[in-house]
Design a protein around this motif. Sequence first.
Motif, PDB file in Angstrom:
ATOM      1  N   GLY A   1      15.900  -1.225  -2.546  1.00 23.78           N
ATOM      2  CA  GLY A   1      16.480  -1.835  -3.737  1.00 23.78           C
ATOM      3  C   GLY A   1      16.596  -0.864  -4.890  1.00 23.78           C
ATOM      4  O   GLY A   1      16.477   0.354  -4.731  1.00 23.78           O
ATOM      5  N   ARG A   2      16.815  -1.425  -6.059  1.00 25.27           N
ATOM      6  CA  ARG A   2      16.889  -0.640  -7.300  1.00 25.27           C
ATOM      7  C   ARG A   2      15.617   0.161  -7.503  1.00 25.27           C
ATOM      8  O   ARG A   2      15.658   1.317  -7.902  1.00 25.27           O
ATOM      9  N   ILE A   3      14.482  -0.467  -7.240  1.00 24.39           N
ATOM     10  CA  ILE A   3      13.183   0.197  -7.191  1.00 24.39           C
ATOM     11  C   ILE A   3      12.411  -0.430  -6.043  1.00 24.39           C
ATOM     12  O   ILE A   3      12.668  -1.568  -5.657  1.00 24.39           O
ATOM     13  N   PRO A   4      11.448   0.289  -5.471  1.00 27.52           N
ATOM     14  CA  PRO A   4      10.695  -0.260  -4.339  1.00 27.52           C
ATOM     15  C   PRO A   4       9.850  -1.467  -4.733  1.00 27.52           C
ATOM     16  O   PRO A   4       9.437  -1.624  -5.885  1.00 27.52           O
ATOM     17  N   LEU A   5       9.603  -2.302  -3.735  1.00 30.54           N
ATOM     18  CA  LEU A   5       8.725  -3.463  -3.877  1.00 30.54           C
ATOM     19  C   LEU A   5       7.579  -3.305  -2.900  1.00 30.54           C
ATOM     20  O   LEU A   5       7.809  -3.045  -1.707  1.00 30.54           O
TER      21      LEU A   5
END
Length: 152
Positions: A69-73
Amino acid sequence: MQLRTENATQTVAWGKKLGHLLQAQDLLLLDGDLGAGKTTFTQGLAQGLGITRPIKSPTFTLIREYQMGRIPLYHMDMYRLEDSSPEELGLSEYFAGDGVVVMEWSQFVADFLPAQYLRIQITRLAQADEQRQLTFQAQGQRYQELVASLRK
């Protein structure tokens, strides 16, 4: 802040709205009984982060990582921490890392948590119903601002 959702779709929608506001190193603690909707809420968060992969409960793996994604989760479940310690899992590296940490059952690692986070209590309002109450408790300036943005 408290809000009520009528079904899983609304729970996901609130998670998605919050996901759009998150940034790297944000820490969300999800509290609630089994079946309260913690993973359902996390599915919405992931959508808000631009993650399209299916989100599954981390109950048996302890940590599930989603990098696309836009930033990791980093979705964590501390309930079954019996064979590992927080140090062995590298929690401090996750907290200071490049993604968002969503932690279920954080009370099992309370001594290892940073001082600032957003705690979200998810309560099932009726056993046979999909209604949930979401209670947001911000610890620290970043999370107070996050909740204020979510209210808008």
